[in-house]
Design a protein around this motif. Structure first.
Motif, mmCIF file in Angstrom:
data_model
loop_
_atom_site.group_PDB
_atom_site.id
_atom_site.type_symbol
_atom_site.label_atom_id
_atom_site.label_comp_id
_atom_site.label_asym_id
_atom_site.label_seq_id
_atom_site.Cartn_x
_atom_site.Cartn_y
_atom_site.Cartn_z
ATOM 1 N N ASN A 241 -0.272 16.863 31.108
ATOM 2 C CA ASN A 241 0.866 17.110 31.993
ATOM 3 C C ASN A 241 2.205 16.741 31.359
ATOM 4 O OD1 ASN A 241 0.130 17.970 34.993
ATOM 5 N ND2 ASN A 241 -1.561 16.727 34.198
ATOM 6 N N GLY A 242 2.195 16.493 30.060
ATOM 7 C CA GLY A 242 3.440 16.299 29.329
ATOM 8 C C GLY A 242 3.873 14.868 29.134
ATOM 9 N N PHE A 243 3.089 13.911 29.625
ATOM 10 C CA PHE A 243 3.456 12.503 29.464
ATOM 11 C C PHE A 243 3.141 12.039 28.045
ATOM 12 C CE2 PHE A 243 2.872 13.102 33.970
ATOM 13 C CZ PHE A 243 3.894 12.363 34.540
ATOM 14 N N GLN A 244 4.013 11.203 27.518
ATOM 15 C CA GLN A 244 3.872 10.696 26.162
ATOM 16 C C GLN A 244 3.890 9.170 26.186
ATOM 17 O OE1 GLN A 244 7.418 12.228 24.395
ATOM 18 N NE2 GLN A 244 6.876 14.370 24.747
ATOM 19 N N ARG A 245 3.239 8.585 25.211
ATOM 20 C CA ARG A 245 3.301 7.133 25.083
ATOM 21 C C ARG A 245 4.655 6.735 24.510
ATOM 22 N NH1 ARG A 245 -0.918 2.641 22.834
ATOM 23 N NH2 ARG A 245 0.625 0.973 22.504
ATOM 24 N N VAL A 246 5.322 5.813 25.206
ATOM 25 C CA VAL A 246 6.589 5.265 24.731
ATOM 26 C C VAL A 246 6.467 3.743 24.756
ATOM 27 C CG1 VAL A 246 9.076 5.102 25.098
ATOM 28 C CG2 VAL A 246 7.871 7.233 25.659
ATOM 29 N N ASP A 247 6.545 3.126 23.594
ATOM 30 C CA ASP A 247 6.455 1.671 23.507
ATOM 31 C C ASP A 247 7.805 1.039 23.839
ATOM 32 O OD1 ASP A 247 3.766 1.659 22.768
ATOM 33 O OD2 ASP A 247 4.244 1.867 20.644
ATOM 34 N N VAL A 248 7.762 0.014 24.680
ATOM 35 C CA VAL A 248 8.976 -0.685 25.104
ATOM 36 C C VAL A 248 8.722 -2.188 25.073
ATOM 37 C CG1 VAL A 248 9.919 1.168 26.536
ATOM 38 C CG2 VAL A 248 8.273 -0.435 27.519
ATOM 39 N N PRO A 249 9.766 -2.986 24.882
ATOM 40 C CA PRO A 249 9.578 -4.437 24.855
ATOM 41 C C PRO A 249 9.269 -5.004 26.240
ATOM 42 C CG PRO A 249 11.623 -3.790 23.752
ATOM 43 C CD PRO A 249 11.150 -2.602 24.535
ATOM 44 N N ARG A 250 8.324 -5.925 26.275
ATOM 45 C CA ARG A 250 8.110 -6.765 27.451
ATOM 46 C C ARG A 250 8.432 -8.195 27.030
ATOM 47 N NH1 ARG A 250 6.387 -7.400 32.370
ATOM 48 N NH2 ARG A 250 5.692 -5.248 32.660
ATOM 49 N N TYR A 251 9.362 -8.799 27.747
ATOM 50 C CA TYR A 251 9.839 -10.130 27.394
ATOM 51 C C TYR A 251 9.090 -11.201 28.187
ATOM 52 C CZ TYR A 251 13.621 -7.403 25.379
ATOM 53 O OH TYR A 251 14.342 -6.492 24.649
ATOM 54 N N TYR A 252 8.859 -12.325 27.529
ATOM 55 C CA TYR A 252 8.264 -13.496 28.167
ATOM 56 C C TYR A 252 9.199 -14.675 27.899
ATOM 57 C CZ TYR A 252 3.940 -10.869 28.764
ATOM 58 O OH TYR A 252 3.007 -9.937 29.137
ATOM 59 N N VAL A 253 9.907 -15.084 28.925
ATOM 60 C CA VAL A 253 10.900 -16.141 28.762
ATOM 61 C C VAL A 253 10.305 -17.461 29.253
ATOM 62 C CG1 VAL A 253 13.248 -16.885 29.262
ATOM 63 C CG2 VAL A 253 12.699 -14.429 29.199
ATOM 64 N N PRO A 254 10.038 -18.410 28.350
ATOM 65 C CA PRO A 254 9.496 -19.705 28.778
ATOM 66 C C PRO A 254 10.545 -20.498 29.561
ATOM 67 C CG PRO A 254 9.072 -19.301 26.437
ATOM 68 C CD PRO A 254 10.089 -18.289 26.884
ATOM 69 N N LEU A 255 10.127 -21.036 30.690
ATOM 70 C CA LEU A 255 11.012 -21.857 31.512
ATOM 71 C C LEU A 255 10.518 -23.294 31.595
ATOM 72 C CD1 LEU A 255 11.689 -19.332 34.437
ATOM 73 C CD2 LEU A 255 13.095 -19.762 32.414
ATOM 74 N N SER A 256 9.477 -23.608 30.827
ATOM 75 C CA SER A 256 8.939 -24.969 30.792
ATOM 76 C C SER A 256 8.211 -25.162 29.467
ATOM 77 C CB SER A 256 7.970 -25.201 31.959
ATOM 78 O OG SER A 256 6.773 -24.464 31.753
ATOM 79 N N ARG A 257 7.845 -26.402 29.181
ATOM 80 C CA ARG A 257 7.067 -26.668 27.970
ATOM 81 C C ARG A 257 5.703 -25.991 28.040
ATOM 82 N NH1 ARG A 257 8.189 -33.157 26.852
ATOM 83 N NH2 ARG A 257 10.445 -32.959 26.430
ATOM 84 N N ILE A 258 5.131 -25.979 29.235
ATOM 85 C CA ILE A 258 3.845 -25.291 29.406
ATOM 86 C C ILE A 258 4.002 -23.808 29.083
ATOM 87 C CG2 ILE A 258 2.113 -24.582 31.108
ATOM 88 C CD1 ILE A 258 2.520 -27.254 32.496
ATOM 89 N N GLY A 259 5.126 -23.232 29.500
ATOM 90 C CA GLY A 259 5.376 -21.828 29.218
ATOM 91 C C GLY A 259 5.467 -21.542 27.730
ATOM 92 N N TRP A 260 6.175 -22.411 27.004
ATOM 93 C CA TRP A 260 6.277 -22.240 25.550
ATOM 94 C C TRP A 260 4.897 -22.306 24.906
ATOM 95 C CZ3 TRP A 260 9.802 -20.238 22.641
ATOM 96 C CH2 TRP A 260 11.152 -20.294 23.006
ATOM 97 N N ALA A 261 4.113 -23.308 25.287
ATOM 98 C CA ALA A 261 2.784 -23.470 24.698
ATOM 99 C C ALA A 261 1.877 -22.299 25.058
ATOM 100 C CB ALA A 261 2.170 -24.787 25.163
ATOM 101 N N ALA A 262 1.938 -21.869 26.313
ATOM 102 C CA ALA A 262 1.079 -20.770 26.769
ATOM 103 C C ALA A 262 1.380 -19.490 25.998
ATOM 104 C CB ALA A 262 1.264 -20.552 28.263
ATOM 105 N N PHE A 263 2.661 -19.204 25.797
ATOM 106 C CA PHE A 263 3.012 -17.975 25.083
ATOM 107 C C PHE A 263 2.557 -18.043 23.629
ATOM 108 C CE2 PHE A 263 5.891 -15.332 22.554
ATOM 109 C CZ PHE A 263 5.678 -14.102 23.164
ATOM 110 N N ARG A 264 2.787 -19.170 22.984
ATOM 111 C CA ARG A 264 2.413 -19.301 21.575
ATOM 112 C C ARG A 264 0.903 -19.214 21.370
ATOM 113 N NH1 ARG A 264 6.627 -24.289 20.448
ATOM 114 N NH2 ARG A 264 8.479 -23.003 20.024
ATOM 115 N N LEU A 265 0.137 -19.694 22.353
ATOM 116 C CA LEU A 265 -1.323 -19.679 22.242
ATOM 117 C C LEU A 265 -1.945 -18.415 22.832
ATOM 118 C CD1 LEU A 265 -2.036 -23.408 23.207
ATOM 119 C CD2 LEU A 265 -2.156 -22.390 20.916
ATOM 120 N N GLY A 266 -1.124 -17.541 23.393
ATOM 121 C CA GLY A 266 -1.644 -16.311 23.983
ATOM 122 C C GLY A 266 -2.319 -16.512 25.322
#
Length: 302
Positions: A241-266
């Motif tokens: 139907n004409g749709f194409q894959r377009v890659d776009v950034p998804r941002y993850y902004v850490p708001l705590s130390r847990i957030g930083w650790a979680a992002f780095r560890l996946g």
């Protein structure tokens, strides 16, 4: 544990127990122009939030913000005019499928949000407890629940119905962003029993027409690819139907130390994202067979 908070006039939903991840209500359909006021508001909200995630809207595909990010994707259809899509962006087979609904008496049109529409949506949702090899999350919900769920983002929504003899056999809920740059298919569902009439193809055609008439430049059909999942019938349908894959950034902004650790560890990812695709594909096959068998047994017993 789920909760929500209003920041800068926008509802933000917070999910998770160990890692609290927040995102806009309407993420992937509504977007942030300047994320800084939102981030500042979240920090001052008094809610425990470890990560805030948001996706960049089209047509910008290069990272424009200095936050940690990963690549996400849209299944996007560039829209100029309906005729251009019909003549240049799809092939004869897809055009014939879209015509099939009309030949079999299906009428597709935009519809207002009211009780009659919700009743039709309720009937579509409650046709079968299993869809595409997995449980239908909307099956068994009552009218009030469906009304409440479909009443979100009404100021940015377009509803399209497919009707056969005045009975709704499929529908689309389109949600467009604040600048009317892109519109996303939040819901697109047709009755399994009327698959031979190709109502979904006709609904997509009307969605393209509705976007073109409003000057909306991109029609988005959710993701083109989900995690490590290989191509399937849905991605093939999108491409036809004409749709194409377009890659776009998804941002993850850490708001705590847990957030930083979680992002780095996946740890912000789903468990399935850490498994190899061949195993996931096999598990999907087993799940599909299991639910199809349950549906067959339920049908035979009724």
């Amino acid at each position: 544990m789920n909760s929500s908070v209003t920041v800068c006039g926008r509802e933000v939903r917070v999910r998770g127990r160990l890692i609290r991840i927040a995102r806009l209500n309407g993420d992937k359909y509504l977007f942030l122009g300047n994320p800084e006021p939102m981030l500042e508001g979240l920090r001052k909200s008094g809610k425990r939030i470890d990560l805030f995630t948001f996706i960049q809207k089209l047509p910008e595909t290069s990272p424009k913000y200095p936050y940690p990010m990963e690549w996400d994707n849209f299944a996007a259809l560039p829209v100029s005019t309906f005729d251009h899509w019909w003549e240049q962006q799809i092939n004869n087979k897809t055009r014939n499928a879209a015509r099939q609904a009309d030949k079999k008496g299906v009428i597709v049109r935009e519809v207002p949000f009211d009780d009659a529409l919700v009743q039709g949506i309720w009937e579509v949702y409650n046709e079968s407890p299993v869809r595409q090899g997995k449980p239908n999350a909307h099956y068994g919900k009552d009218f009030k629940t469906i009304y409440r769920e479909e009443a979100t983002h009404l100021e940015n929504s377009i509803f399209i119905g497919a009707f056969l003899d005045q009975k709704m056999i499929g529908f689309i809920k389109l949600v467009y962003d604040e600048t009317r740059t892109q519109a996303g298919l939040m819901n697109i569902v047709s009755m399994i029993g009327h698959r031979d009439k190709a109502p979904t193809n006709a609904l997509v055609a009307q969605a393209v027409r509705s976007c073109a008439e409003r000057g909306i430049r991109y029609l988005v059909y959710s993701n083109f690819a989900y995690g490590k999942k290989q191509r399937d019938s849905l991605s093939d349908f999108k491409e036809r139907n004409g749709f194409q894959r377009v890659d776009v950034p998804r941002y993850y902004v850490p708001l705590s130390r847990i957030g930083w650790a979680a992002f780095r560890l996946g740890l912000h990812k789903n468990f399935a994202d850490h498994l190899p695709e061949p195993l996931l594909a096999r598990l999907r096959e087993v799940r599909k067979a299991w639910y199809n068998r349950k549906l067959l047994l339920a049908t035979e017993g009724s």
